[in-house]
Design an enzyme around this catalytic site. Structure first.
Site: not given
Ligand SMILES: [Zn+2]
Length: 620
Positions: A150, A279-283, A306-307, A310, A329, A384, A392, A566
């Site tokens: 992450q 929740g999620g990470m837009e890799n 959402h992801e 991105h 965001e 962070d 957001y 989470r």
């Molecule tokens: Zn996001």
């Protein structure tokens, strides 16, 4: 990324000398920029480390530059070499500065001859802040170990030495070896049919910022969900995940219709074990997602919206520094709403917009003034920490305001043009505002004043005339909640049988912070919320029940906290428990058992909650 509200990893104050365009990176991109990364890594599960080398292609900008400065955190560096244009290697001297608590160690490589490439041979440590290593017991299927990265915000530097700033984009390739039975995936094009031979190669041909660098390895099965999408998950989870995410192609097509072609080719989703802190990470090409959205009724797939969003707002156009993260965001949360509306209808999109707006109205007043601004003063904000609800929810609210004032006929093409104009760039708030002024505000006069824009972007709080969507279903829930609290309506008479996840969230979000114990017990007797498998509902329910002093829920709350790592779904329960000495003692017991399954970020957040609670107690 979504959603990390109330992330409690402490505010860091940066020394004034560290202030630069991006105060969270030591890199000096005005002197030299990394344009491409070649990774060669071995995944070592027994030692919990990545072992290998990173070769950086360099674009020297300043003829007088003497060194290449990189970001690192806890990397063990064996050697560094210059690679000339013929591929010949020669050793370089370097200095690794003492570790800064937030920024890690500045790596200064002496390179006055301006080599075309620099190769760093290194190993990560088991406690690398950007990696989590899980034993087989900590996975769903309990057969093989699992690891994932992450990198957002500034954790890529804990597993790759690089210029760890969103302002710097680079392409990458990677060669990764691993034990033969695991599948490796990265934030690049992945081959779903790749043999499990322990030898994987990846290519990310688009320039990405370092926070989108990602890797995972484990017992991963793959199931197609569309012509350009698949789900990666542990074998026991993959069917459920493929079912929950079966609308992925519809979501991609809906977004393309609004904002132009998907630029990244494939869009795959990885479902991680429950310890994933977000929740999620837009890799890019491979969204990393929490299993807490697999509730069986697709009610939480807005996470995918959402992801996926991105891929336009963020991965395509991102912010140049963490202070500008709302460009990433806020725009994504707005686009997410538009995708949800296109695929699941306006009623659901409005409910989600209202949920986020109401939550922001409730929380923003308690934040420091600077943190209430979309574009805060960067001094004193940790990388962070910049990911609160403000970027957001205030960011998306600002865009919904613009949409309402200009109408979609004007605003939709404007936004599409903005994504096109800044594609594959990292920009500042001020660059975005220049574009906004020229292409919207000045072009269509009389709709929004520049003062209003400034108020949204640079002032604390929420502007008074911020428009809210109307939701008849939420209005009815408000009325029922009021009647129930006033004793005019029995809990069993709440019209809740057909409530979706969002409607339960809304009902619970607007219960008073200290709801009377008898009311809490009545709700549970009628609707059996204790033990719910839906973590969004569970997080809200247990927070209220603990605050009301209902000890009957403690063991179920402990189960929730142990099962889910989470941040957004687990830390509120810790915060509720630590308000009483008995609750604090109980939460510490729960944590002792849950800790091994938590990501380092979650561990840090929980320990911070305990420390603050004890400090407050000592003051009394
Ligand atoms: Zn996001």
């Amino acid at each position: 990324m979504r959603l990390i509200s109330a992330l409690a990893v402490g505010a860091f104050t940066l020394p004034l000398t560290a202030f630069a365009a991006d105060p969270h990176s030591y890199a000096q991109p005005d002197q030299v920029r990394v344009t491409h990364l070649d990774l060669d890594l071995k995944i070592d599960f027994p030692l919990k480390q990545l072992d290998g080398q990173a070769t950086l292609k360099l674009d020297w900008k300043d003829a007088k530059a003497k060194s290449l400065v990189l970001d690192t955190r806890d990397l063990k560096i064996a050697k560094i070499e210059a690679i000339d244009t013929k591929g010949k290697a020669s050793a370089l001297t370097f200095a690794l500065a003492p570790r800064d608590k937030e920024l890690g160690s500045k790596l200064t490589i002496n390179a006055p001859s301006h080599p075309a490439q620099v190769r760093i041979v290194y190993t990560t440590v088991p406690t690398a802040s950007g990696l989590q290593w899980l034993t087989p017991e900590q996975t769903a299927d309990k057969k093989l170990p699992f690891m994932f990265s992450q990198s957002e915000s500034i954790h890529a530097r804990s597993w790759v030495p690089l210029q760890d700033s969103p302002a710097i984009r680079f392409t990458y390739t990677a060669h990764v070896t691993a034990p033969k039975d695991v599948r490796v995936a990265m934030s690049a094009i992945n081959d779903a049919k790749h043999a499990l031979d322990g030898d994987f190669s990846f290519n990310q041909p688009h320039p990405i910022p370092s926070y989108l660098l990602a890797i995972t390895a484990g017992d991963l099965a793959v199931k197609e969900t569309g012509p350009r999408s698949a789900v990666y998950a542990e074998p026991s989870v993959v069917d459920k995940a493929a079912h929950e995410f079966e609308d992925t192609e519809k979501l991609i097509a809906a977004t393309e219709k609004l904002y132009g072609p998907y630029a990244w080719d494939r869009y795959d989703l990885l479902v991680l074990p429950p310890s994933f802190p977000f929740g999620g990470m837009e890799n890019p090409n491979m969204t990393f997602a929490t299993p807490t959205v697999l509730v069986g009724d697709k009610s939480l797939v807005s996470l995918v919206s959402h992801e996926l969003a991105h891929s336009w707002s963020g991965n395509l156009v991102t912010s140049a520094a963490w202070r500008d993260i709302w460009l990433n965001e806020g725009f994504t949360t707005y686009v997410q709403g538009r995708i949800t509306e296109a695929v699941y209808g306006k009623a659901l999109a409005d409910e989600e917009a209202l949920l986020s707006a109401r939550a922001l109205q409730k929380s923003i007043g308690a934040m420091p003034e600077n943190a209430q601004k979309l574009a805060p003063e960067p001094h004193g904000i940790g990388a962070d920490d910049s990911l609160s609800e403000v970027p957001y929810d205030k960011g998306s609210w600002f865009l919904r305001t613009l949409e309402q004032r200009y109408g979609r006929d004007v605003f939709d093409p404007y936004l599409k043009g903005y994504f096109n104009h800044f594609a594959f760039q990292s920009i500042t708030t001020e660059q975005m505002l220049d574009y906004l002024k020229a292409n919207l505000i000045d072009k269509y006069p009389g709709k929004v004043s520049w003062d209003e824009v400034n108020e949204w972007v640079y002032k604390p709080g929420i502007p008074k005339n911020a428009p809210l969507p109307d939701s008849p279903r939420f209005n009815s829930i408000d009325k029922q909640r009021d009647d129930f609290l006033a004793g005019k309506l029995d809990a069993a008479k709440l019209d809740a049988k057909g409530w979706n996840t969002q409607e339960w969230m809304y009902f619970l979000d607007r219960l008073p912070d200290a709801a009377p114990l008898d009311k809490i017990k009545q709700i549970d007797a009628a609707w059996h919320l204790t033990g719910t498998p839906n973590a969004e509902i569970g997080m809200r329910w247990y927070s209220h029940a603990i605050a009301a002093g209902n000890k009957d829920v403690w063991s179920a709350a402990a189960e929730h906290m142990t099962r889910i790592g989470r941040l957004y779904l687990t830390t509120p329960l810790y915060k509720a428990f630590v308000k009483t000495p008995e609750g604090l003692a109980y939460a510490e017991q729960v944590y002792a058992k849950a800790k091994a399954g938590y990501h380092p970020l979650t561990q840090a957040a929980v320990e911070d909650i305990f420390a603050k609670a004890k400090k407050a107690k000592a003051k009394k």
